[in-house]
Design a protein around this motif. Structure first.
Motif, mmCIF file in Angstrom:
data_model
loop_
_atom_site.group_PDB
_atom_site.id
_atom_site.type_symbol
_atom_site.label_atom_id
_atom_site.label_comp_id
_atom_site.label_asym_id
_atom_site.label_seq_id
_atom_site.Cartn_x
_atom_site.Cartn_y
_atom_site.Cartn_z
ATOM 1 N N ARG A 83 0.824 -1.213 0.000
ATOM 2 C CA ARG A 83 0.000 0.000 0.000
ATOM 3 C C ARG A 83 0.862 1.268 0.000
ATOM 4 O O ARG A 83 0.546 2.247 -0.707
ATOM 5 N N VAL A 84 1.949 1.258 0.763
ATOM 6 C CA VAL A 84 2.827 2.422 0.828
ATOM 7 C C VAL A 84 3.437 2.707 -0.542
ATOM 8 O O VAL A 84 3.483 3.859 -0.993
ATOM 9 N N VAL A 85 3.923 1.675 -1.224
ATOM 10 C CA VAL A 85 4.517 1.862 -2.547
ATOM 11 C C VAL A 85 3.478 2.418 -3.514
ATOM 12 O O VAL A 85 3.769 3.334 -4.303
ATOM 13 N N GLN A 86 2.262 1.893 -3.463
ATOM 14 C CA GLN A 86 1.205 2.382 -4.345
ATOM 15 C C GLN A 86 0.906 3.859 -4.087
ATOM 16 O O GLN A 86 0.723 4.643 -5.024
ATOM 17 N N GLU A 87 0.850 4.247 -2.816
ATOM 18 C CA GLU A 87 0.542 5.629 -2.480
ATOM 19 C C GLU A 87 1.674 6.572 -2.906
ATOM 20 O O GLU A 87 1.422 7.671 -3.393
ATOM 21 N N LEU A 88 2.925 6.142 -2.715
ATOM 22 C CA LEU A 88 4.048 6.970 -3.142
ATOM 23 C C LEU A 88 4.031 7.169 -4.648
ATOM 24 O O LEU A 88 4.335 8.262 -5.146
ATOM 25 N N LYS A 89 3.685 6.111 -5.379
ATOM 26 C CA LYS A 89 3.587 6.232 -6.837
ATOM 27 C C LYS A 89 2.442 7.164 -7.221
ATOM 28 O O LYS A 89 2.593 8.024 -8.096
ATOM 29 N N ALA A 137 5.776 10.651 -5.820
ATOM 30 C CA ALA A 137 7.058 10.571 -5.124
ATOM 31 C C ALA A 137 7.971 9.527 -5.741
ATOM 32 O O ALA A 137 9.190 9.590 -5.564
ATOM 33 N N LEU A 138 7.390 8.557 -6.450
ATOM 34 C CA LEU A 138 8.158 7.513 -7.118
ATOM 35 C C LEU A 138 7.758 7.444 -8.579
ATOM 36 O O LEU A 138 6.576 7.587 -8.903
ATOM 37 N N SER A 139 8.734 7.243 -9.440
ATOM 38 C CA SER A 139 8.415 6.998 -10.834
ATOM 39 C C SER A 139 7.848 5.595 -10.972
ATOM 40 O O SER A 139 7.923 4.779 -10.055
ATOM 41 N N ASN A 140 7.292 5.299 -12.133
ATOM 42 C CA ASN A 140 6.750 3.965 -12.368
ATOM 43 C C ASN A 140 7.850 2.909 -12.228
ATOM 44 O O ASN A 140 7.653 1.862 -11.592
ATOM 45 N N ASN A 152 -10.807 -3.352 -11.031
ATOM 46 C CA ASN A 152 -10.204 -2.151 -11.578
ATOM 47 C C ASN A 152 -9.256 -1.576 -10.530
ATOM 48 O O ASN A 152 -9.679 -0.959 -9.556
ATOM 49 N N ASP A 153 -7.962 -1.828 -10.699
ATOM 50 C CA ASP A 153 -6.981 -1.443 -9.693
ATOM 51 C C ASP A 153 -5.787 -0.775 -10.370
ATOM 52 O O ASP A 153 -4.719 -1.373 -10.526
ATOM 53 N N PRO A 154 -5.945 0.472 -10.792
ATOM 54 C CA PRO A 154 -4.857 1.147 -11.513
ATOM 55 C C PRO A 154 -3.603 1.338 -10.676
ATOM 56 O O PRO A 154 -2.498 1.387 -11.223
ATOM 57 N N LYS A 155 -3.740 1.448 -9.351
ATOM 58 C CA LYS A 155 -2.552 1.622 -8.508
ATOM 59 C C LYS A 155 -1.673 0.375 -8.540
ATOM 60 O O LYS A 155 -0.446 0.467 -8.577
ATOM 61 N N THR A 156 -2.309 -0.782 -8.493
ATOM 62 C CA THR A 156 -1.548 -2.029 -8.565
ATOM 63 C C THR A 156 -0.871 -2.167 -9.914
ATOM 64 O O THR A 156 0.293 -2.563 -10.011
ATOM 65 N N VAL A 157 -1.580 -1.819 -10.971
ATOM 66 C CA VAL A 157 -1.006 -1.887 -12.317
ATOM 67 C C VAL A 157 0.193 -0.954 -12.418
ATOM 68 O O VAL A 157 1.253 -1.326 -12.950
ATOM 69 N N ALA A 158 0.060 0.257 -11.882
ATOM 70 C CA ALA A 158 1.133 1.246 -11.979
ATOM 71 C C ALA A 158 2.371 0.822 -11.197
ATOM 72 O O ALA A 158 3.501 1.089 -11.620
ATOM 73 N N SER A 159 2.182 0.160 -10.039
ATOM 74 C CA SER A 159 3.322 -0.179 -9.187
ATOM 75 C C SER A 159 3.993 -1.491 -9.585
ATOM 76 O O SER A 159 5.103 -1.770 -9.151
ATOM 77 N N MET A 160 3.344 -2.319 -10.426
ATOM 78 C CA MET A 160 3.888 -3.630 -10.746
ATOM 79 C C MET A 160 4.289 -3.808 -12.207
ATOM 80 O O MET A 160 4.954 -4.789 -12.539
ATOM 81 N N SER A 161 3.888 -2.902 -13.081
ATOM 82 C CA SER A 161 4.143 -3.116 -14.509
ATOM 83 C C SER A 161 5.166 -2.126 -15.039
ATOM 84 O O SER A 161 5.284 -1.004 -14.547
ATOM 85 N N ARG A 162 5.914 -2.552 -16.052
ATOM 86 C CA ARG A 162 6.852 -1.663 -16.727
ATOM 87 C C ARG A 162 6.126 -0.728 -17.688
ATOM 88 O O ARG A 162 6.422 0.453 -17.775
ATOM 89 N N SER A 163 5.179 -1.286 -18.432
ATOM 90 C CA SER A 163 4.541 -0.553 -19.522
ATOM 91 C C SER A 163 3.292 0.204 -19.113
ATOM 92 O O SER A 163 2.827 1.071 -19.843
#
Length: 239
Positions: A36-42, A46-49, A101-112
């Motif tokens: 959850r913390v990584v998702q929120e920072l993204k 605060a964090l790039s993809n 529908n979980d865009p935060k998970t997609v953003a924190s786990m995928s390259r593309s």
């Protein structure tokens, strides 16, 4: 006998009254909270993809291993422990297939940024943790496998994509990988693996003198780095 059980529970941090104990339940909070913390920072910028994905990749495994002692010595401990990575794997699959529908998970786990990517690397990453936990609970090979998967792979990518890595000689059998990245993989795996090997030895999970134990860790790190130096495509996580 009851005194020995109580003493063992104190050493491992698990309660004998329940299958996983209060500390075991805390372990689920730690792993879920890290996600959850990584998702929120993204989400807050605060964090790039790339940084969010690599932080998830490199951080989950060591955190997971740090929590292994919390599950005690019961035969069922490995199955309770694997529920954490299994839950994250199910979450990745659900987001990757579009079931949720979980865009935060997609953003924190995928390259593309494409959700379908979660069905490849991230799903295999989680499945590898589950398999290592069930098949190698509290054994050095499983610990080293998780360390190599998380820390070694992250070090290889960071160094391999750096200016130094791009200028490094290439691996003879895989042009897209550098010797610098492979060396970083081996070095990081050895350092972190040594810390876990020495720490878990104090808990009685295995025995042996320090020098031979570290030699085994070094051999494991070298073998993992060699395996990673091949172009395995999407199978690099389980291999």
């Amino acid at each position: 006998a009851e005194r020995r059980v109580r003493n063992a529970s104190k050493r491992t941090g698990a309660s004998a009254a329940t299958p996983i104990g209060r500390d075991g339940r805390r372990r689920y909070v730690v792993l879920g909270g890290f996600d959850r913390v990584v998702q929120e920072l993204k989400a807050r910028g605060a964090l790039s993809n790339a940084a969010a994905r690599k932080l998830m990749h490199s951080g989950c495994g060591p955190l997971f291993l740090c929590c292994w002692p919390l599950f005690g010595t019961r035969p069922s401990a490995r199955f309770w422990a694997m529920l954490g990575p299994a839950g994250l794997t199910v979450k990745a699959v659900a987001a990757g297939t579009g079931l949720v529908n979980d865009p935060k998970t997609v953003a924190s786990m995928s390259r593309s940024g494409e959700k379908a990517e979660l069905l490849k690397g991230p799903a295999l990453y989680g499945a590898s943790h589950v398999a290592a936990t069930i098949a190698g609970w509290r054994t050095l090979p499983a610990v080293m496998g998780i360390v190599a998967l998380c820390v070694g792979d992250a070090a290889a990518e960071i160094v391999g994509t750096s200016t130094w890595g791009r200028r490094s000689p290439r691996v003879p059998w895989c042009e897209r990988k550098s010797l610098a990245g492979t060396a970083a993989f081996a070095g990081a795996t050895f350092l972190v693996g040594s810390a876990f090997a020495l720490r878990f030895r104090t808990l009685g999970w295995w025995a042996g003198e320090t020098a031979p134990l570290l030699a085994v860790v070094a051999a494991s790190a070298g073998a993992a780095a060699f395996a990673e130096s091949f172009d395995t495509g999407g199978l690099d996580n389980p291999l």
